[in-house]
Design a protein around this motif. Structure first.
Motif, mmCIF file in Angstrom:
data_model
loop_
_atom_site.group_PDB
_atom_site.id
_atom_site.type_symbol
_atom_site.label_atom_id
_atom_site.label_comp_id
_atom_site.label_asym_id
_atom_site.label_seq_id
_atom_site.Cartn_x
_atom_site.Cartn_y
_atom_site.Cartn_z
ATOM 1 N N ARG A 105 -4.603 11.796 7.056
ATOM 2 C CA ARG A 105 -4.797 13.222 7.348
ATOM 3 C C ARG A 105 -4.080 14.019 6.267
ATOM 4 O O ARG A 105 -2.896 13.803 6.019
ATOM 5 C CB ARG A 105 -4.239 13.544 8.734
ATOM 6 C CG ARG A 105 -4.960 12.787 9.846
ATOM 7 C CD ARG A 105 -4.259 12.948 11.192
ATOM 8 N NE ARG A 105 -4.284 14.354 11.618
ATOM 9 C CZ ARG A 105 -3.193 15.093 11.815
ATOM 10 N NH1 ARG A 105 -2.006 14.582 11.656
ATOM 11 N NH2 ARG A 105 -3.326 16.344 12.193
ATOM 12 N N ALA A 106 -4.790 14.914 5.635
ATOM 13 C CA ALA A 106 -4.189 15.702 4.553
ATOM 14 C C ALA A 106 -4.201 17.179 4.908
ATOM 15 O O ALA A 106 -4.960 17.633 5.767
ATOM 16 C CB ALA A 106 -4.949 15.468 3.254
ATOM 17 N N LYS A 107 -3.340 17.905 4.210
ATOM 18 C CA LYS A 107 -3.191 19.343 4.466
ATOM 19 C C LYS A 107 -3.107 20.058 3.125
ATOM 20 O O LYS A 107 -2.448 19.565 2.203
ATOM 21 C CB LYS A 107 -1.872 19.540 5.222
ATOM 22 C CG LYS A 107 -1.546 20.957 5.597
ATOM 23 C CD LYS A 107 -0.131 20.986 6.164
ATOM 24 C CE LYS A 107 0.250 22.346 6.691
ATOM 25 N NZ LYS A 107 -0.175 23.484 5.908
ATOM 26 N N ILE A 108 -3.762 21.176 3.026
ATOM 27 C CA ILE A 108 -3.649 21.954 1.791
ATOM 28 C C ILE A 108 -2.267 22.585 1.742
ATOM 29 O O ILE A 108 -1.775 23.130 2.731
ATOM 30 C CB ILE A 108 -4.777 22.996 1.698
ATOM 31 C CG1 ILE A 108 -6.086 22.225 1.480
ATOM 32 C CG2 ILE A 108 -4.509 23.990 0.571
ATOM 33 C CD1 ILE A 108 -7.307 23.042 1.306
ATOM 34 N N SER A 109 -1.639 22.435 0.590
ATOM 35 C CA SER A 109 -0.252 22.859 0.451
ATOM 36 C C SER A 109 -0.141 24.358 0.188
ATOM 37 O O SER A 109 -1.013 24.958 -0.436
ATOM 38 C CB SER A 109 0.374 22.104 -0.718
ATOM 39 O OG SER A 109 1.727 22.444 -0.839
ATOM 40 N N THR A 163 0.840 -1.193 0.000
ATOM 41 C CA THR A 163 0.000 0.000 0.000
ATOM 42 C C THR A 163 0.883 1.255 0.000
ATOM 43 O O THR A 163 1.942 1.282 0.609
ATOM 44 C CB THR A 163 -0.909 0.019 1.239
ATOM 45 O OG1 THR A 163 -0.103 -0.204 2.380
ATOM 46 C CG2 THR A 163 -1.983 -1.039 1.149
ATOM 47 N N TYR A 164 0.420 2.266 -0.713
ATOM 48 C CA TYR A 164 1.213 3.485 -0.957
ATOM 49 C C TYR A 164 1.355 4.323 0.307
ATOM 50 O O TYR A 164 2.415 4.843 0.606
ATOM 51 C CB TYR A 164 0.485 4.277 -2.041
ATOM 52 C CG TYR A 164 1.188 5.499 -2.575
ATOM 53 C CD1 TYR A 164 2.483 5.431 -3.071
ATOM 54 C CD2 TYR A 164 0.521 6.726 -2.651
ATOM 55 C CE1 TYR A 164 3.098 6.551 -3.618
ATOM 56 C CE2 TYR A 164 1.130 7.846 -3.200
ATOM 57 C CZ TYR A 164 2.420 7.750 -3.682
ATOM 58 O OH TYR A 164 3.013 8.853 -4.222
ATOM 59 N N LEU A 165 0.256 4.458 1.041
ATOM 60 C CA LEU A 165 0.265 5.375 2.184
ATOM 61 C C LEU A 165 0.185 4.604 3.509
ATOM 62 O O LEU A 165 -0.268 5.128 4.520
ATOM 63 C CB LEU A 165 -0.886 6.379 2.042
ATOM 64 C CG LEU A 165 -0.737 7.307 0.827
ATOM 65 C CD1 LEU A 165 -2.076 7.797 0.317
ATOM 66 C CD2 LEU A 165 0.148 8.504 1.162
ATOM 67 N N THR A 200 6.381 16.868 0.998
ATOM 68 C CA THR A 200 7.399 17.049 2.042
ATOM 69 C C THR A 200 6.917 18.076 3.063
ATOM 70 O O THR A 200 7.039 17.874 4.277
ATOM 71 C CB THR A 200 8.738 17.494 1.405
ATOM 72 O OG1 THR A 200 9.111 16.523 0.439
ATOM 73 C CG2 THR A 200 9.838 17.616 2.461
ATOM 74 N N GLU A 201 6.345 19.159 2.567
ATOM 75 C CA GLU A 201 5.810 20.179 3.470
ATOM 76 C C GLU A 201 4.724 19.577 4.378
ATOM 77 O O GLU A 201 4.719 19.796 5.597
ATOM 78 C CB GLU A 201 5.207 21.323 2.647
ATOM 79 C CG GLU A 201 4.561 22.414 3.488
ATOM 80 C CD GLU A 201 3.794 23.413 2.629
ATOM 81 O OE1 GLU A 201 4.233 24.567 2.549
ATOM 82 O OE2 GLU A 201 2.767 23.040 2.028
ATOM 83 N N ALA A 202 3.827 18.788 3.776
ATOM 84 C CA ALA A 202 2.736 18.184 4.557
ATOM 85 C C ALA A 202 3.289 17.224 5.604
ATOM 86 O O ALA A 202 2.877 17.240 6.771
ATOM 87 C CB ALA A 202 1.765 17.461 3.619
ATOM 88 N N GLN A 203 4.228 16.392 5.204
ATOM 89 C CA GLN A 203 4.781 15.400 6.146
ATOM 90 C C GLN A 203 5.578 16.077 7.259
ATOM 91 O O GLN A 203 5.507 15.656 8.416
ATOM 92 C CB GLN A 203 5.635 14.376 5.392
ATOM 93 C CG GLN A 203 4.760 13.455 4.525
ATOM 94 C CD GLN A 203 5.562 12.483 3.684
ATOM 95 O OE1 GLN A 203 6.775 12.592 3.562
ATOM 96 N NE2 GLN A 203 4.869 11.536 3.070
ATOM 97 N N ASN A 204 6.304 17.137 6.920
ATOM 98 C CA ASN A 204 7.055 17.854 7.961
ATOM 99 C C ASN A 204 6.118 18.487 8.982
ATOM 100 O O ASN A 204 6.486 18.704 10.134
ATOM 101 C CB ASN A 204 7.957 18.939 7.348
ATOM 102 C CG ASN A 204 9.168 18.329 6.668
ATOM 103 O OD1 ASN A 204 9.494 17.157 6.884
ATOM 104 N ND2 ASN A 204 9.836 19.106 5.831
ATOM 105 N N ALA A 205 4.891 18.777 8.548
ATOM 106 C CA ALA A 205 3.911 19.374 9.465
ATOM 107 C C ALA A 205 3.088 18.299 10.176
ATOM 108 O O ALA A 205 2.147 18.615 10.906
ATOM 109 C CB ALA A 205 3.000 20.321 8.678
ATOM 110 N N GLY A 206 3.407 17.020 9.948
ATOM 111 C CA GLY A 206 2.739 15.942 10.672
ATOM 112 C C GLY A 206 1.533 15.338 9.973
ATOM 113 O O GLY A 206 0.768 14.595 10.581
#
Ligand code: PPE
Length: 308
Positions: free
Chosen positions: A138-142, A126-128, A170-176
């Motif tokens: 959990r997703a975040k608008i970039s 699985t990818y994620l 990378t930005e999303a993952q760095n923000a958790g």
């Protein structure tokens, strides 16, 4: 990445460790390559590649858009994939064809350079993450915008374009968070770093239309058809970020991500719902041949065929 026995490179099957290029290749310096992501699944009649022809056709379309002449036809690439999977003997795997401007001229113009064509295949779960398919992510608008049509052709699945996706995820993952959602410069919803996006509201389904900077996903197209046949009304339209926050359900889809629910977006809880679950099940049944429907999408590898 897990190494497998063989890689198909420029018409030949060679050992995994021998599939090398020079550091002076144009594609490495300027991202002048195009690629695909394809999955092969175990089905009751043997290993079947999902929509192989459509993926190789998109590879050709991508190449045309960046002036890259792939010296193999769609059918030749399809046969090459079959022979690679037969040589590696994997019942299920992820397939990565890539074509790029090779060694010759180094300078921005790639004119006259040879084109290298490669197909790799290796096991990719699985990818994620395994949890993602069931409980969502959990997703975040970039803060990074999706590249628009007159910057580079977003319709092309081109290597260089993925710097945009890499920065966003990378930005999303760095923000958790696990994944990013990119908006267009106009502020409408485009897609994830490596997935298309669907919204469910009041029992109907919405997805950004093809003018919104998205890759024309093959999973997206398959899901529009599957969802339609399940009786859902599917709209290709403009979506804004409030549509995401107020959605009943949101999911992402792609070859790698399959159908992954979004549990929250920018910390607005959404939750995993029944429409996403129904579509996820129908999609996985389709790719794994657990239904007789859509048989034309499952390209059974001749050497990996078996009686059902
Ligand atoms: N949008 C983007 C930006 C994207 O990269 C993909 C595929 C999709 C949509 C869905 O397209 P399709 O696979 O045809 O349904 N992303 C591929 C690569 C991911 C990666 O990490 O590399 C994939 O899913 O194979």
């Amino acid at each position: 990445m897990e190494a497998t026995a063989k890689i198909w490179m420029n018409g030949e099957l060679i050992d995994w460790d021998d599939a090398r290029v020079h550091v002076g290749v144009h594609g490495l310096h300027y991202g002048t390559g195009v690629f695909e992501g394809i999955r092969c699944y175990e089905t009751p009649t043997g290993s079947a590649v999902f929509r192989l022809k459509e993926h190789m056709q998109r590879l050709h379309n991508s190449a045309k858009l960046i002036h890259l002449a792939i010296p193999y036809s769609v059918e030749e690439l399809r046969q090459a994939t079959h022979s690679l999977l037969e040589a590696n003997g994997l019942p299920s795997c992820y397939i990565r064809p890539i074509a790029f401007s090779g060694y010759g001229r180094l300078g921005v113009s790639a004119k006259g350079n040879p084109v290298e064509t490669v197909i790799m295949a290796w096991p990719w779960g699985t990818y994620l993450g395994d949890e993602a398919l069931k409980n969502g992510i959990r997703a975040k608008i970039s803060s990074w915008q999706r590249i628009s049509a007159n910057i580079v052709p977003h319709v092309a699945k081109a290597s260089g374009i993925y710097l945009n996706s890499m920065l966003a995820v990378t930005e999303a993952q760095n923000a958790g968070y696990e994944e990013a959602i990119l908006l267009t410069p106009e502020g409408t919803v485009a897609d994830g770093s490596g997935e298309n996006l669907f919204v469910v509201k009041n029992g109907e389904i919405y997805t950004p239309d093809l003018s919104t900077g998205i890759l024309p996903g093959i999973t997206r197209e398959s899901i529009m058809r599957i969802a339609g046949e399940l009786g859902y009304k599917v709209h290709q339209t403009i979506l804004i970020r409030s549509d995401l926050y107020l959605a009943d359900e949101v999911f992402m889809c792609g070859t790698a991500a399959e159908v992954t629910p979004l549990r929250s977006i920018d910390d607005h809880e959404i939750g995993v719902g029944p429409v996403t679950q129904a579509i996820q099940k129908a999609y996985l049944d389709t790719v794994k041949g657990q239904t007789d429907k859509y048989a034309e999408w499952r390209d059974v590898v001749p050497g990996l065929q078996r009686a059902s």
